[in-house]
Design a protein around this motif. Structure first.
Motif, mmCIF file in Angstrom:
data_model
loop_
_atom_site.group_PDB
_atom_site.id
_atom_site.type_symbol
_atom_site.label_atom_id
_atom_site.label_comp_id
_atom_site.label_asym_id
_atom_site.label_seq_id
_atom_site.Cartn_x
_atom_site.Cartn_y
_atom_site.Cartn_z
ATOM 1 N N TRP A 1 92.817 162.602 1.165
ATOM 2 C CA TRP A 1 92.084 162.566 2.437
ATOM 3 C C TRP A 1 92.018 161.138 2.969
ATOM 4 C CZ3 TRP A 1 91.052 166.893 4.962
ATOM 5 C CH2 TRP A 1 90.994 168.089 4.243
ATOM 6 N N ALA A 2 91.760 160.193 2.098
ATOM 7 C CA ALA A 2 91.719 158.793 2.520
ATOM 8 C C ALA A 2 93.089 158.338 3.013
ATOM 9 C CB ALA A 2 91.257 157.912 1.362
ATOM 10 N N MET A 3 94.142 158.842 2.379
ATOM 11 C CA MET A 3 95.487 158.509 2.818
ATOM 12 C C MET A 3 95.728 158.992 4.249
ATOM 13 S SD MET A 3 99.135 159.462 1.052
ATOM 14 C CE MET A 3 98.501 158.999 -0.545
ATOM 15 N N GLY A 4 95.195 160.186 4.559
ATOM 16 C CA GLY A 4 95.324 160.700 5.925
ATOM 17 C C GLY A 4 94.654 159.787 6.938
ATOM 18 N N VAL A 5 93.497 159.224 6.574
ATOM 19 C CA VAL A 5 92.812 158.285 7.459
ATOM 20 C C VAL A 5 93.670 157.044 7.664
ATOM 21 C CG1 VAL A 5 90.771 156.819 7.719
ATOM 22 C CG2 VAL A 5 90.538 159.137 6.792
ATOM 23 N N ALA A 6 94.289 156.555 6.597
ATOM 24 C CA ALA A 6 95.145 155.376 6.697
ATOM 25 C C ALA A 6 96.337 155.637 7.609
ATOM 26 C CB ALA A 6 95.622 154.951 5.310
ATOM 27 N N VAL A 7 96.963 156.791 7.455
ATOM 28 C CA VAL A 7 98.113 157.142 8.291
ATOM 29 C C VAL A 7 97.693 157.228 9.757
ATOM 30 C CG1 VAL A 7 99.787 158.959 8.810
ATOM 31 C CG2 VAL A 7 99.350 158.299 6.432
ATOM 32 N N LEU A 8 96.526 157.843 10.014
ATOM 33 C CA LEU A 8 96.024 157.933 11.381
ATOM 34 C C LEU A 8 95.784 156.545 11.955
ATOM 35 C CD1 LEU A 8 94.891 159.563 13.766
ATOM 36 C CD2 LEU A 8 92.669 159.564 12.589
ATOM 37 N N GLY A 9 95.206 155.665 11.153
ATOM 38 C CA GLY A 9 94.949 154.323 11.634
ATOM 39 C C GLY A 9 96.221 153.576 11.981
ATOM 40 N N VAL A 10 97.228 153.706 11.139
ATOM 41 C CA VAL A 10 98.511 153.046 11.421
ATOM 42 C C VAL A 10 99.136 153.617 12.686
ATOM 43 C CG1 VAL A 10 100.845 152.637 10.561
ATOM 44 C CG2 VAL A 10 98.904 152.460 9.020
ATOM 45 N N ALA A 11 99.043 154.944 12.860
ATOM 46 C CA ALA A 11 99.605 155.571 14.057
ATOM 47 C C ALA A 11 98.921 155.048 15.316
ATOM 48 C CB ALA A 11 99.460 157.090 13.957
ATOM 49 N N ILE A 12 97.607 154.917 15.264
ATOM 50 C CA ILE A 12 96.876 154.411 16.431
ATOM 51 C C ILE A 12 97.232 152.955 16.706
ATOM 52 C CG2 ILE A 12 94.565 153.822 17.274
ATOM 53 C CD1 ILE A 12 93.506 156.296 15.796
ATOM 54 N N ALA A 13 97.315 152.165 15.652
ATOM 55 C CA ALA A 13 97.577 150.733 15.807
ATOM 56 C C ALA A 13 98.979 150.438 16.310
ATOM 57 C CB ALA A 13 97.340 150.009 14.483
ATOM 58 N N THR A 14 99.934 151.259 15.926
ATOM 59 C CA THR A 14 101.333 150.956 16.249
ATOM 60 C C THR A 14 101.857 151.744 17.435
ATOM 61 O OG1 THR A 14 102.111 152.641 14.676
ATOM 62 C CG2 THR A 14 101.863 150.391 13.859
ATOM 63 N N TRP A 15 101.094 152.728 17.922
ATOM 64 C CA TRP A 15 101.578 153.556 19.028
ATOM 65 C C TRP A 15 101.616 152.776 20.309
ATOM 66 C CZ3 TRP A 15 99.019 155.061 23.558
ATOM 67 C CH2 TRP A 15 99.698 156.010 24.342
ATOM 68 N N SER A 16 102.676 152.955 21.065
ATOM 69 C CA SER A 16 102.762 152.347 22.395
ATOM 70 C C SER A 16 103.361 153.364 23.336
ATOM 71 C CB SER A 16 103.627 151.080 22.380
ATOM 72 O OG SER A 16 104.929 151.383 21.921
ATOM 73 N N PRO A 17 102.782 153.537 24.548
ATOM 74 C CA PRO A 17 103.282 154.554 25.472
ATOM 75 C C PRO A 17 104.648 154.178 26.009
ATOM 76 C CG PRO A 17 101.624 153.171 26.525
ATOM 77 C CD PRO A 17 101.659 152.769 25.073
ATOM 78 N N ARG A 18 105.456 155.199 26.238
ATOM 79 C CA ARG A 18 106.770 154.957 26.845
ATOM 80 C C ARG A 18 106.617 154.589 28.310
ATOM 81 N NH1 ARG A 18 111.005 159.578 24.702
ATOM 82 N NH2 ARG A 18 110.859 159.072 22.471
ATOM 83 N N LYS A 19 107.417 153.629 28.693
ATOM 84 C CA LYS A 19 107.385 153.194 30.106
ATOM 85 C C LYS A 19 108.434 153.964 30.894
ATOM 86 C CE LYS A 19 105.748 148.564 28.975
ATOM 87 N NZ LYS A 19 106.002 147.119 29.127
ATOM 88 N N ALA A 35 91.496 146.782 22.048
ATOM 89 C CA ALA A 35 90.501 147.537 21.280
ATOM 90 C C ALA A 35 91.139 148.692 20.529
ATOM 91 C CB ALA A 35 89.418 148.052 22.221
ATOM 92 N N ARG A 36 92.124 149.375 21.131
ATOM 93 C CA ARG A 36 92.760 150.513 20.467
ATOM 94 C C ARG A 36 93.425 150.089 19.172
ATOM 95 N NH1 ARG A 36 97.826 151.636 20.274
ATOM 96 N NH2 ARG A 36 98.346 150.298 22.040
ATOM 97 N N ARG A 37 94.103 148.961 19.208
ATOM 98 C CA ARG A 37 94.788 148.513 17.988
ATOM 99 C C ARG A 37 93.794 148.059 16.929
ATOM 100 N NH1 ARG A 37 99.697 145.241 19.445
ATOM 101 N NH2 ARG A 37 100.263 147.334 20.110
#
Length: 302
Positions: free
Chosen positions: A284-302, A134-136
């Motif tokens: 402003w829309a670009m900021g939303v896009a960057v945030l979305g990419v960050a959320i989609a591609t972020w993965s926690p360190r193990k 769901a996060r991605r």
């Protein structure tokens, strides 16, 4: 002890692909839109692509003669390279160039091909066995909304007819198919040989069609030569190699999320190269896009 340098080198290469690779790829790929649009003023689309492929092949042959890279070892590996070459060089680039020539705005084309992560997100579970949580999905949808906002803020979207839009959708299908195919069936090959095979496939398909259907002479201006040089070296050789390397090294849905950056980056580079002004609302829309990419591609360190 003898294995340590090899391990260290692999670790450094993987870190570079994770951090530096996406930035370099994004800049090179995004600049290809305004630069290609500039070059199409001086040559027909398939002729332009055929010249680009021929020059790329010439450069690669010269480098291969010096480096003597390893070639694919079996027919299956050759087939994989041919399929990816057709999807990327013929479908993605060929249909994109035809779409721009047919009248679609560069911003509309960039927006359509930025839908790739959505298609990858939908198809990845079936084709490559990746689970899309769901996060991605939230990140992907935010990225799409932000990318669409950037394009919409630049003004109304116009296409001369449905034909150019369908060509752009075909380009989207091509690049999406290439990433899924590469992740599932592609094997690690020397970038020199893989690119040489793929551009040869592009030339084999595009050159006969250019000779048969395009009769406008090429205008060999300094600007056209400069666009060719950029597209051959930066787009054809460096960017495609990076894309395939990052696809093999990471999750295909995360790599695909990079394409949400393309419409905003293409808008900025179009302002730089073509003088197209980016409205305040687009930032402003670009900021939303960057945030979305960050959320989609972020993965926690193990």
């Amino acid at each position: 002890m003898a294995q340590a340098p090899h391990v260290d080198t692999n670790a450094r290469n993987e870190r570079w692909l994770t951090v530096g690779g996406p930035v370099v790829f994004l800049l090179l790929w995004s600049a290809g839109f305004p630069i290609a649009k500039t070059g199409l003023r001086y040559a027909s689309p398939l002729t332009f692509l055929s010249i680009r492929f021929a020059l790329s092949i010439g450069v690669l042959l010269a480098v291969c003669a010096i480096r003597r890279p390893q070639w694919p070892r079996d027919a299956r590996a050759w087939l994989h390279l041919v399929v990816v070459g057709f999807l990327v060089q013929v479908m993605y680039f060929g249909l994109s160039y035809l779409s721009m020539t047919a009248g679609i705005a560069t911003s509309v084309l960039a927006l359509i091909v930025s839908l790739q992560p959505i298609l990858v997100g939908v198809l990845a579970p079936t084709f490559v066995g990746e689970r899309i949580g769901a996060r991605r999905w939230i990140g992907l949808l935010l990225g799409l909304a932000g990318a669409a906002g950037v394009i919409a803020a630049r003004g109304p979207l116009h296409a001369e007819s449905l034909g150019p839009v369908l060509l752009a959708v075909g380009a989207l299908i091509g690049i999406t198919g290439a990433m899924l195919y590469e992740k599932r069936l592609g094997t690690a090959q020397d970038p020199l040989t893989s690119n040489l095979v793929q551009y040869s496939v592009g030339l084999i398909f595009c050159a006969p069609m250019a000779l048969g259907f395009e009769h406008t002479p090429v205008q060999w201006t300094p600007t056209f030569i400069a666009t060719l040089a950029y597209l051959v070296i930066c787009n054809s050789l460096i960017a495609i190699t990076l894309l395939l390397a990052m696809t093999r090294a990471g999750k295909v849905s995360q790599v695909a999320s990079l394409f949400f950056f393309v419409p905003p980056a293409a808008a900025v580079l179009s302002w730089f190269f073509l003088g197209e002004v980016l409205p305040t609302a687009a930032w402003w829309a670009m900021g939303v896009a960057v945030l979305g990419v960050a959320i989609a591609t972020w993965s926690p360190r193990k």
